[in-house]
Design a protein around this motif. Structure first.
Motif, short mmCIF file in Angstrom:
data_model
loop_
_atom_site.label_atom_id
_atom_site.label_comp_id
_atom_site.label_asym_id
_atom_site.label_seq_id
_atom_site.Cartn_x
_atom_site.Cartn_y
_atom_site.Cartn_z
N GLY A 110 0.71 -1.40 0.30
CA GLY A 110 0.37 0.02 -0.33
C GLY A 110 0.86 1.65 0.43
N GLU A 111 2.37 0.77 0.04
CA GLU A 111 3.16 2.42 0.55
C GLU A 111 3.98 2.27 -1.06
OE1 GLU A 111 5.38 3.52 3.36
OE2 GLU A 111 5.67 1.20 3.57
N ARG A 112 4.05 3.87 -1.63
CA ARG A 112 4.25 3.95 -3.35
C ARG A 112 6.39 4.20 -2.47
NH1 ARG A 112 2.66 5.86 -7.66
NH2 ARG A 112 0.75 6.63 -8.21
N VAL A 113 7.35 3.33 -3.10
CA VAL A 113 8.33 3.37 -3.29
C VAL A 113 9.78 3.72 -4.14
CG1 VAL A 113 8.56 1.44 -1.17
CG2 VAL A 113 9.04 0.79 -3.97
N GLN A 114 10.03 4.19 -4.45
CA GLN A 114 11.29 4.74 -5.49
C GLN A 114 11.73 4.01 -5.93
OE1 GLN A 114 11.60 9.23 -6.57
NE2 GLN A 114 14.33 8.59 -5.82
N LEU A 115 12.92 3.40 -6.77
CA LEU A 115 13.49 2.93 -7.16
C LEU A 115 14.61 3.57 -7.77
CD1 LEU A 115 11.60 -0.09 -8.36
CD2 LEU A 115 12.85 -0.14 -5.87
N THR A 116 15.70 3.32 -7.54
CA THR A 116 16.86 4.59 -8.23
C THR A 116 18.00 2.76 -8.64
OG1 THR A 116 16.46 5.65 -6.64
CG2 THR A 116 18.66 6.70 -8.41
N ASP A 117 18.41 3.36 -10.17
CA ASP A 117 19.43 2.28 -10.14
C ASP A 117 20.83 3.33 -10.52
OD1 ASP A 117 19.18 3.64 -12.59
OD2 ASP A 117 19.06 2.38 -13.95
N ARG A 118 21.83 2.16 -10.83
CA ARG A 118 23.60 3.55 -10.73
C ARG A 118 23.46 4.16 -11.78
NH1 ARG A 118 27.18 -1.27 -10.45
NH2 ARG A 118 25.00 -2.86 -10.34
N LYS A 119 22.81 4.15 -12.54
CA LYS A 119 22.76 5.17 -13.24
C LYS A 119 22.33 6.23 -13.07
CE LYS A 119 23.62 2.18 -17.52
NZ LYS A 119 23.85 1.89 -19.26
N GLY A 120 21.75 6.45 -12.41
CA GLY A 120 20.52 7.63 -11.34
C GLY A 120 19.24 7.44 -12.22
N ARG A 121 18.61 5.78 -12.82
CA ARG A 121 17.00 5.91 -13.51
C ARG A 121 16.39 6.30 -12.45
NH1 ARG A 121 18.32 2.22 -18.29
NH2 ARG A 121 19.37 1.15 -16.77
N LEU A 122 15.32 6.18 -12.36
CA LEU A 122 14.08 6.73 -11.07
C LEU A 122 13.02 5.74 -11.43
CD1 LEU A 122 13.97 10.88 -10.25
CD2 LEU A 122 15.72 8.42 -9.18
N LEU A 123 12.28 4.76 -10.83
CA LEU A 123 10.47 4.41 -11.11
C LEU A 123 10.39 4.38 -9.37
CD1 LEU A 123 9.73 2.37 -12.95
CD2 LEU A 123 10.59 0.47 -12.34
#
Length: 374
Positions: A11-24
């Motif tokens: 039920g929470e939003r999370v932010q995923l960040t890879d080593r290239k700085g791309r956000l999801l």
């Protein structure tokens, strides 16, 4: 609906960040899985982790091995892979992401939107220049997708109140939906009204609001309604995108007599890159997005004091109308801007003549000047 701490939960939003700085940014749901171009991220693998954890994507084959008893539906990743086989080839897994709860800026930039949102840099300036603080009563016109509304809701807190008037019902639904997702429930201190600003503002109590924020095409047409509902000394802030809108808003504030001399602000945002001694600004920046015009309400019966503008220039007359008038060229001559007095102009020309004479004397030979050597 307070600050969320501890392990991540469904039920929470999370932010995923890879080593290239791309956000999801994704919402964690039971049985959910997020497909990336580097593999699959099962939501169950993120639930229970503390913020700042690193997770690794898995391949389509590995995900299918973990869910052999699952019946994939038409929206599942396996079915999508059959429709787009190149995605299966890229879903090799083994790519790492850092998982965090999103900041408000991250949430705003990634949330679903129906209308163009106000950038976080402008939201911060509205709150700062408008002096919007805990416990205040704020009136907002134009909720849009809810970006500015979220900033105002956070600024006033549950001790204050936000009243927003949105003309389009579908935009009001988007704004309330985004706020509900952000807070984990509908914020009780938000009164979202649907309808025309002039019509709905009549229902509001006179002198009730401490601050007013206008994000609309013609805020200068709403000044009378705004003055009726704002308390003396209250601040009005208008977000407008073009110079013509800005000019009309400023002149309307001055002409009304109810508002102090308006202030105009514009904010540019530029990021920097630092890699050892290679420190430079990023090639891209967020330039002009809009102007912020702020002013304060005078007490009833009091006329605002405005700076006197010297009458050496005509800033208001339309040149096209003057040329088309009966005066012709004489009218046009009266509109010429005199940036310099006649006395100063004579002094400038005299100085230039003297300097030109010096250049002429130095650029000719003695013979050219009629001089002979002794």
């Amino acid at each position: 609906m307070g600050v969320r701490r501890g392990p991540l939960a469904y039920g929470e939003r999370v932010q995923l960040t890879d080593r290239k700085g791309r956000l999801l940014t994704v919402m964690l749901t039971p049985g959910g899985v997020t497909q990336t171009d580097r593999g699959f991220l099962p939501h169950e693998a993120m639930v229970g982790l503390p913020e700042g954890s690193v997770i690794t994507s898995i391949s389509a084959k590995a995900w299918h091995g973990l869910h052999t008893d699952a019946e994939p539906d038409a929206s599942g990743p396996l079915e999508r892979d059959r429709a787009k086989p190149w995605k299966s080839a890229r879903a090799v897994g083994g790519w790492q992401y850092t998982v965090m709860r999103p900041r408000m800026e991250d949430f705003i930039l990634s949330m679903p939107r129906g209308a163009q949102i106000m950038y976080p840099k402008d939201i911060a300036q509205v709150i700062s220049l408008g002096d919007i603080r805990q416990g205040m009563r704020v009136l907002e016109s134009g909720a849009g997708s809810g970006a500015m509304s979220l900033g105002l809701l956070d600024a006033v807190g549950p001790e204050g109140s936000l009243t927003s008037i949105e003309a389009r019902p579908e935009f009001a639904r988007v704004a309330m939906g985004n706020a509900t997702v952000y807070y984990g429930g509908r914020p009780a201190w938000w009164n979202l009204l649907v309808g025309d600003f002039d019509t709905r503002s009549v229902e509001l109590a006179e002198g009730y609001f401490d601050r007013i924020v206008l994000d609309m095409l013609d805020p200068w047409n709403r000044l009378d309604s705004a003055y009726r509902v704002v308390a003396p000394g209250g601040v009005i802030t208008a977000y407008i995108t073009t110079t013509t809108q800005m000019s009309r808003m400023v002149e309307a504030l001055r002409k009304s007599g109810h508002w102090t001399e308006p202030e105009i602000q514009e904010t540019m945002e530029r990021s920097w890159k630092a890699d050892g001694l290679a420190v430079r600004p990023e090639h891209q920046m967020i330039g002009h997005t809009g102007f912020l015009v702020t002013s304060r309400a005078m007490a009833p019966g009091q006329e605002a004091l405005h700076r006197k503008i010297r009458a050496t220039k005509d800033y208001t007359t339309d040149i096209d109308q003057m040329v088309a008038g009966s005066g012709g060229n004489q009218d046009l001559e009266s509109l010429k801007l005199r940036d310099i007095s006649d006395r100063k102009l004579r002094r400038v020309l005299r100085d230039l003549d003297r300097e030109i004479g010096t250049i002429d004397r130095n650029s000719t030979t003695p013979e050219d000047r009629g001089e002979t050597r002794g």
